[in-house]
Structure formats: C-alpha cells, structure tokens
Design an enzyme around this catalytic site. Structure first.
Site, PDB file in Angstrom:
ATOM      1  N   LEU A 152       0.841  -1.204   0.000  1.00  0.00           N
ATOM      2  CA  LEU A 152       0.000   0.000   0.000  1.00  0.00           C
ATOM      3  C   LEU A 152       0.875   1.252   0.000  1.00  0.00           C
ATOM      4  O   LEU A 152       1.104   1.871   1.035  1.00  0.00           O
ATOM      5  CB  LEU A 152      -0.935  -0.002   1.215  1.00  0.00           C
ATOM      6  CG  LEU A 152      -1.982   1.106   1.227  1.00  0.00           C
ATOM      7  CD1 LEU A 152      -3.107   0.808   0.244  1.00  0.00           C
ATOM      8  CD2 LEU A 152      -2.580   1.299   2.623  1.00  0.00           C
ATOM      9  N   ILE A 155       0.451   4.387  -5.117  1.00  0.00           N
ATOM     10  CA  ILE A 155      -0.451   3.812  -6.129  1.00  0.00           C
ATOM     11  C   ILE A 155      -1.531   2.979  -5.429  1.00  0.00           C
ATOM     12  O   ILE A 155      -2.715   3.056  -5.774  1.00  0.00           O
ATOM     13  CB  ILE A 155       0.336   2.955  -7.146  1.00  0.00           C
ATOM     14  CG1 ILE A 155       1.279   3.855  -7.967  1.00  0.00           C
ATOM     15  CG2 ILE A 155      -0.606   2.199  -8.070  1.00  0.00           C
ATOM     16  CD1 ILE A 155       2.218   3.110  -8.911  1.00  0.00           C
ATOM     17  N   ILE A 229      -0.412  -5.647 -10.977  1.00  0.00           N
ATOM     18  CA  ILE A 229      -0.038  -4.494 -11.805  1.00  0.00           C
ATOM     19  C   ILE A 229       1.355  -4.008 -11.412  1.00  0.00           C
ATOM     20  O   ILE A 229       1.760  -2.909 -11.775  1.00  0.00           O
ATOM     21  CB  ILE A 229      -1.048  -3.323 -11.678  1.00  0.00           C
ATOM     22  CG1 ILE A 229      -1.281  -2.964 -10.203  1.00  0.00           C
ATOM     23  CG2 ILE A 229      -2.370  -3.643 -12.326  1.00  0.00           C
ATOM     24  CD1 ILE A 229      -0.835  -1.605  -9.879  1.00  0.00           C
ATOM     25  N   ARG A 231       5.043  -6.042 -10.792  1.00  0.00           N
ATOM     26  CA  ARG A 231       6.071  -6.645 -11.636  1.00  0.00           C
ATOM     27  C   ARG A 231       5.790  -8.135 -11.706  1.00  0.00           C
ATOM     28  O   ARG A 231       5.393  -8.743 -10.690  1.00  0.00           O
ATOM     29  CB  ARG A 231       7.477  -6.431 -11.032  1.00  0.00           C
ATOM     30  CG  ARG A 231       8.057  -5.045 -11.209  1.00  0.00           C
ATOM     31  CD  ARG A 231       8.362  -4.735 -12.677  1.00  0.00           C
ATOM     32  NE  ARG A 231       8.941  -3.416 -12.866  1.00  0.00           N
ATOM     33  CZ  ARG A 231       8.236  -2.329 -13.202  1.00  0.00           C
ATOM     34  NH1 ARG A 231       6.928  -2.400 -13.361  1.00  0.00           N
ATOM     35  NH2 ARG A 231       8.853  -1.174 -13.390  1.00  0.00           N
ATOM     36  N   GLU A 260       8.697  -9.829 -20.106  1.00  0.00           N
ATOM     37  CA  GLU A 260       7.978  -9.008 -21.085  1.00  0.00           C
ATOM     38  C   GLU A 260       8.887  -8.667 -22.261  1.00  0.00           C
ATOM     39  O   GLU A 260      10.075  -8.419 -22.050  1.00  0.00           O
ATOM     40  CB  GLU A 260       7.491  -7.734 -20.401  1.00  0.00           C
ATOM     41  CG  GLU A 260       6.472  -8.041 -19.322  1.00  0.00           C
ATOM     42  CD  GLU A 260       6.112  -6.793 -18.501  1.00  0.00           C
ATOM     43  OE1 GLU A 260       6.547  -5.685 -18.845  1.00  0.00           O
ATOM     44  OE2 GLU A 260       5.389  -6.971 -17.514  1.00  0.00           O
ATOM     45  N   HIS A 278       1.076  -4.707 -20.278  1.00  0.00           N
ATOM     46  CA  HIS A 278       1.743  -3.687 -19.450  1.00  0.00           C
ATOM     47  C   HIS A 278       1.337  -2.265 -19.884  1.00  0.00           C
ATOM     48  O   HIS A 278       2.157  -1.468 -20.334  1.00  0.00           O
ATOM     49  CB  HIS A 278       3.267  -3.850 -19.490  1.00  0.00           C
ATOM     50  CG  HIS A 278       3.958  -3.171 -18.335  1.00  0.00           C
ATOM     51  ND1 HIS A 278       5.141  -3.624 -17.795  1.00  0.00           N
ATOM     52  CD2 HIS A 278       3.634  -2.063 -17.612  1.00  0.00           C
ATOM     53  CE1 HIS A 278       5.509  -2.839 -16.802  1.00  0.00           C
ATOM     54  NE2 HIS A 278       4.608  -1.877 -16.684  1.00  0.00           N
ATOM     55  N   VAL A 279       0.049  -1.980 -19.692  1.00  0.00           N
ATOM     56  CA  VAL A 279      -0.484  -0.673 -20.098  1.00  0.00           C
ATOM     57  C   VAL A 279      -0.814   0.206 -18.888  1.00  0.00           C
ATOM     58  O   VAL A 279      -1.471   1.237 -19.027  1.00  0.00           O
ATOM     59  CB  VAL A 279      -1.745  -0.827 -20.986  1.00  0.00           C
ATOM     60  CG1 VAL A 279      -1.383  -1.420 -22.329  1.00  0.00           C
ATOM     61  CG2 VAL A 279      -2.826  -1.673 -20.295  1.00  0.00           C
TER      62      VAL A 279
HETATM   63  C1  8YV Z   1       6.029   1.774 -17.544  1.00  0.00           C
HETATM   64  C2  8YV Z   1       6.178   1.036 -15.098  1.00  0.00           C
HETATM   65  O1  8YV Z   1       5.387   0.847 -18.354  1.00  0.00           O
HETATM   66  O2  8YV Z   1       6.575   3.054 -13.987  1.00  0.00           O
HETATM   67  C3  8YV Z   1       6.805   1.871 -14.045  1.00  0.00           C
HETATM   68  O3  8YV Z   1       7.550   1.312 -13.231  1.00  0.00           O
HETATM   69  O4  8YV Z   1       6.225  -0.148 -15.061  1.00  0.00           O
HETATM   70  C4  8YV Z   1       5.397   1.640 -16.207  1.00  0.00           C
HETATM   71  O5  8YV Z   1       4.819   2.821 -15.837  1.00  0.00           O
HETATM   72  C5  8YV Z   1       7.475   1.590 -17.749  1.00  0.00           C
HETATM   73  O6  8YV Z   1       8.237   2.256 -16.839  1.00  0.00           O
HETATM   74  C6  8YV Z   1       7.853   2.042 -19.151  1.00  0.00           C
HETATM   75  O7  8YV Z   1       9.202   1.960 -19.357  1.00  0.00           O
END
Ligand code: 8YV
Length: 312
Positions: A152, A155, A229, A231, A260, A278-279
């Site tokens: 927490l 984000i 969301i 890693r 990825e 990864h959007v």
């Molecule tokens: C991006 C992310 O896809 O901020 C991060 O850690 O995983 C994402 O926001 C990534 O950094 C793009 O390179």
C-alpha cells in the site's frame, strides 16, 4: 557543450525527441555492437536515460567512468542495481506520483474485468454466441467484497479510493504498518486468506521475488482473484499458471509478466485470465508527464541543481 547521455531503449517518442534536443544522445538500442558502442562513448557519457527492463548493474556502470546520473522513465527501478549506483556515488531518479492515477485506473479495470468477465463476455458476443447460446453466464459483484492490497504505497492508496467507491472493503499488508484507515494483515498469506481479490502493488526486485506463490494462492482459494499491476517477478508465474489451469483460484488479471513482452502462450487459452500488455501508465498524458519528470531530473542535475525525484 551539451552533456552526453546514453538512451538505453526505444521508449516514449516525445521524450526521446526532447532529450535529443537538449543533450547529445547516443542510442544504445541502435548499436550493432554493444561493447564497441560503450567503449566508444565511455570517455564522455555522464548520464543514462533508462527505458524498460534492461538491467543496469555495476559492470555497466564501470564501463562508463564519467557516469553521474541514471534517470529512469518509470517509477519502478528494479532493473537498476541501486546498491551498485550508491557505492559509486551515481544518482538514480525515477518518475513517481505522476502515474498514480493512470495505474490505479488500470488496476480498477483489471479488478472489474477479472471478477465480471467483461472481456470474455465481449468475445462471446463477437463470436455470435449470444444469439446462438443465450445470455452470457453470471459473474460476481465486487461491491461488498474485500480487496487485499499487497504493497500500500501511493499507487495502492489511489487504488483503494477507487475500490471504496465501488463498495469494496480494503485490507493491506506492507513491511511496515501505515497510518491509514484500513485493517493491516501481518503477512501476505493472512492478507490473501482475508481477501476476495488480492492485488499486487509492491515494487519489484529481489526482496519481493516470488512473494506470491503456492501458499498465498492457496490462502486466496478457489473463489479468490489475483490481480498484478506491479512486476511479473513478484508472482511465481508457473505456479500461477497451474493454479489457473486447475481452477485452484477463480481468476487472475495481469498487466505484468516475468519476461515481457514474452508471455507464456499457455495463458492465452485460459478463460479465467484477463491479460493486459503492461499498459498501467500507458496514456498520452501520463507518459508525457513521466518523460517531463525524467528530463527535468537530467536538466537539474547537469545545471548543478538538486534533482526532483532521487531514489539513491
Ligand atoms: C512503464 C512502469 O510501463 O513506472 C513503471 O515502473 O512499469 C510503467 O509505468 C514503464 O516504466 C515504461 O518503461
């Protein structure tokens, strides 16, 4: 004389264009011979602008003896060996906060899509099954259910606000308890046992590697959903795949994967998985804000000023 930097990967186009205006940029991803490229630019390169998962470790840092700063595009810095940078007095910056809302939107979308099966129901319609077979099967509400947030941070809090608006109850686990109005669970297994949906929002890196494995998924149980969301490395991916295939959890919503952009194809045929490429932060506005912050950190550093978002 413009400071010389290396751009490590093909990233956000607008950001790269601005970097190329303000700095003398060398593009690592376009180099045919990586070692020769590094040898050629080593005497002058003072900065790295990092994009994506390429590992930046002490060995790479040592090939660039003038390196002063590594400015990452993204909040997650798990690809950068922070201890190696610290030891060498190299500054590392990231892009926190500017992406919180976009990532939290993605998280809520995954929670909803996973529990309600909206992508699957859309495929059902497009395949002509609605008229042929009748209504799409019933799914489950998220209102009244418990969302367990593993990690927490900023984000996670933005996700919690959205989930509360949908009528969900929130619980969380962090290494340290926080001053928040949500109940705390002492470990990931307890959190999973107390959750209907478990969402992974921790940083990546060795400390969280495979934090979510069989024990956590067993605790989540056959009615529980996992959303990631953070890693891919935080979840034991082969174990998750097996648990989805054997329906030992109800479903999963994944925006991130171990290797990825390669996703194990076994995921593709699973009706109980919702898969995003990864959007999380991938909007025009948010990616521009991330790039602006990355550039600003480099600008400030090379002007002899304090960077805005220093990690080490
Ligand atoms: C991006 C992310 O896809 O901020 C991060 O850690 O995983 C994402 O926001 C990534 O950094 C793009 O390179």
């Amino acid at each position: 004389m413009k400071p010389e930097i290396i751009i490590t990967a093909k990233g956000h186009a607008g950001t790269q264009a601005t970097l190329q205006q303000e700095f003398t940029c060398h593009l690592l991803h376009e180099a045919k011979d990586r070692d020769a490229f590094l040898r050629q630019h080593a005497p002058a390169v003072r900065g790295l602008a990092t994009f994506g998962p390429m590992s930046v470790d002490g060995r790479l840092m040592d090939t660039l003896p003038k390196l002063e700063i590594i400015a990452n595009f993204g909040v997650g810095v798990d690809a950068i060996k922070l201890a190696d940078a610290k030891q060498r007095g190299i500054i590392v910056t990231n892009t926190p906060d500017v992406l919180n809302e976009a990532v939290a939107d993605t998280a809520l979308a995954l929670v909803l899509n996973t529990a309600r099966g909206f992508p699957q129901s859309e495929r059902y319609l497009r395949a002509g099954h609605w008229a042929a077979r009748g209504p799409y099967p019933l799914t489950v509400d998220i209102g009244g259910k418990t969302l367990g947030i593993l990690g927490l941070g900023r984000i996670g809090e933005a996700i919690a606000r959205r989930a509360v608006a949908c009528g969900m109850k929130i619980r969380y686990h962090n290494r340290n308890r926080k001053d928040v109005p949500y109940p705390y669970d002492p470990d990931p297994v307890t959190l999973a046992a107390n959750s209907d949906v478990l969402i992974v929002v921790t940083p990546g890196g060795p400390e969280t590697n495979k934090l979510v494995g069989a024990r956590v998924l067993d605790a989540l149980g056959p009615k529980g959903y996992l959303v990631n969301i953070a890693r891919g490395s935080v979840v034991d991916e082969p174990v998750l795949l097996r648990y989805l295939q054997e329906k030992r959890i109800a479903g999963a919503g994944l925006d991130v994967f171990v290797d990825e952009p390669r996703v194990p194809p076994e995921f593709f045929s699973l009706e109980n998985a919702v898969l995003f490429p990864h959007v999380g932060s991938a909007t025009v506005e948010t990616r521009k804000a991330m790039g602006d912050l990355q550039i600003e950190n480099l600008r400030l550093h090379f002007a002899g000023k304090t960077v805005q978002t220093r990690v080490v």
